[in-house]
Motif scaffolding. Structure first.
Motif, mmCIF file in Angstrom:
data_model
loop_
_atom_site.group_PDB
_atom_site.id
_atom_site.type_symbol
_atom_site.label_atom_id
_atom_site.label_comp_id
_atom_site.label_asym_id
_atom_site.label_seq_id
_atom_site.Cartn_x
_atom_site.Cartn_y
_atom_site.Cartn_z
ATOM 1 N N ARG A 183 -33.458 63.030 0.219
ATOM 2 C CA ARG A 183 -32.644 61.870 0.641
ATOM 3 C C ARG A 183 -31.547 62.302 1.607
ATOM 4 O O ARG A 183 -31.245 61.596 2.576
ATOM 5 C CB ARG A 183 -32.055 61.207 -0.616
ATOM 6 N N GLU A 224 -23.013 60.464 -1.177
ATOM 7 C CA GLU A 224 -23.527 60.218 -2.537
ATOM 8 C C GLU A 224 -24.768 61.077 -2.805
ATOM 9 O O GLU A 224 -24.884 61.703 -3.872
ATOM 10 C CB GLU A 224 -23.869 58.734 -2.673
ATOM 11 N N ALA A 225 -25.683 61.116 -1.854
ATOM 12 C CA ALA A 225 -26.902 61.917 -2.007
ATOM 13 C C ALA A 225 -26.576 63.402 -2.106
ATOM 14 O O ALA A 225 -27.208 64.140 -2.881
ATOM 15 C CB ALA A 225 -27.855 61.657 -0.845
ATOM 16 N N GLU A 226 -25.585 63.862 -1.341
ATOM 17 C CA GLU A 226 -25.171 65.265 -1.410
ATOM 18 C C GLU A 226 -24.581 65.591 -2.776
ATOM 19 O O GLU A 226 -24.858 66.646 -3.353
ATOM 20 C CB GLU A 226 -24.168 65.578 -0.289
ATOM 21 N N ARG A 227 -23.773 64.673 -3.309
ATOM 22 C CA ARG A 227 -23.195 64.882 -4.655
ATOM 23 C C ARG A 227 -24.290 64.953 -5.712
ATOM 24 O O ARG A 227 -24.198 65.725 -6.659
ATOM 25 C CB ARG A 227 -22.216 63.764 -4.999
ATOM 26 N N GLU A 228 -25.316 64.129 -5.548
ATOM 27 C CA GLU A 228 -26.405 64.077 -6.517
ATOM 28 C C GLU A 228 -27.410 65.208 -6.310
ATOM 29 O O GLU A 228 -28.295 65.408 -7.152
ATOM 30 C CB GLU A 228 -27.119 62.724 -6.438
ATOM 31 N N GLY A 229 -27.319 65.925 -5.199
ATOM 32 C CA GLY A 229 -28.224 67.034 -4.935
ATOM 33 C C GLY A 229 -29.633 66.618 -4.552
ATOM 34 O O GLY A 229 -30.576 67.392 -4.710
ATOM 35 N N ASP A 230 -29.795 65.443 -4.029
ATOM 36 C CA ASP A 230 -31.099 64.916 -3.622
ATOM 37 C C ASP A 230 -31.384 65.375 -2.187
ATOM 38 O O ASP A 230 -31.078 64.682 -1.218
ATOM 39 C CB ASP A 230 -31.102 63.392 -3.731
#
Length: 131
Positions: free
Chosen positions: A65, A56-62
């Motif tokens: 995180r 999820e964090a990778e998809r959001e580019g964070d």
């Protein structure tokens, strides 16, 4: 008391004690395995949760995180590997304890059969000499 009967009784008591100890050890190892199974399931769930959060964090580019969750994932993986290793060690111990219990039981049965055979021979001998 007949000659040797005290020795037979003592041997039987020792074998019975060995069987009790082996059974108790077997129960202890089983209890540890059950505890480890619960721990393994929790470790698997934690690893899966961290993996999901990382995706999820990778998809959001964070990036911050993602870095933190990658470390968490490595730690979760180390914990899971440790639990799996412990489970395999205990499973092997359980197998050895079972084998020991079977050996003790088989030995006790052979001894009892031999004691019964000797007793029958003695009784037959006494019966034949009695008028």
């Amino acid at each position: 008391m007949r000659d040797g009967s005290h020795d037979i009784s003592a041997d039987c008591a020792v074998r019975e004690a060995e069987a009790i100890v082996a059974t108790l050890r077997l129960r202890e190892v089983r209890a540890m395995l059950l505890t480890l199974a619960v721990t393994r399931r929790k470790a698997q769930l934690a690893w899966s949760s961290v993996r999901r959060l990382l995706a999820e964090a990778e998809r959001e580019g964070d990036a911050e995180r993602v870095q933190r969750l990658r470390e968490n994932l490595r730690e979760a993986h180390r914990c899971l590997a440790s639990v799996l290793h412990s489970s395999s060690v205990l499973a092997r111990a359980l197998s050895e304890e079972r084998a020991a219990l079977v050996r003790v039981t088989e030995h006790r049965i052979r001894h009892q059969v031999e004691a019964n055979r000797r007793l029958l021979v003695e009784c037959d001998g006494e019966h034949m000499t009695t008028p």
